[in-house]
Design a protein around this motif. Sequence first.
Motif, PDB file in Angstrom:
ATOM      1  N   SER A   5       0.832  -1.203   0.000  1.00  7.50           N
ATOM      2  CA  SER A   5       0.000   0.000   0.000  1.00  7.50           C
ATOM      3  C   SER A   5       0.865   1.252   0.000  1.00  7.50           C
ATOM      4  N   CYS A   8       2.360   1.810  -3.406  1.00  8.56           N
ATOM      5  CA  CYS A   8       1.372   2.371  -4.340  1.00  8.56           C
ATOM      6  C   CYS A   8       1.184   3.866  -4.108  1.00  8.56           C
ATOM      7  N   SER A  72      -7.666   1.773  -3.122  1.00  7.85           N
ATOM      8  CA  SER A  72      -8.416   0.548  -2.833  1.00  7.85           C
ATOM      9  C   SER A  72      -7.866  -0.152  -1.597  1.00  7.85           C
ATOM     10  N   ARG A  73      -6.680   0.254  -1.164  1.00  4.67           N
ATOM     11  CA  ARG A  73      -6.018  -0.409  -0.041  1.00  4.67           C
ATOM     12  C   ARG A  73      -5.881   0.463   1.209  1.00  4.67           C
TER      13      ARG A  73
END
Length: 123
Positions: A5, A8, A72-73
Amino acid sequence: MNPISLICILTGVMLNAGAQLLLKAGVSAVGHFDFTRANIVPIGFKLAMQVPIIGGLACYVVSVGVWIIGLSRVDVSIAYPMLSLGYVVNAFAAWYLFGEALTMQRLIGIAIILVGVLVLARS
């Protein structure tokens, strides 16, 4: 936040910062211009043909994809403030690449941003 995460989110931040630097390089190659009705097309065409500007726009496109994966995380309340790290990256990169000033006031602002991100990341 787990390592994937974080990668990202930081990749999105770096791509966004890189996009800004490339846009600056492209517009610097064109030079100062007045944006008037008479020169919208010639200046727009000149800007559109600058490789750094095309690269900067490509970085933005990729950064959106990476950012969506990151969101999304990670909670947006954690991820979004991480974008402020782009200010830090850009300040030092602009100093190095473009000779922009890094005054004491800017350095203090950078320190405040870093402290804020650290507090947020640890929450």
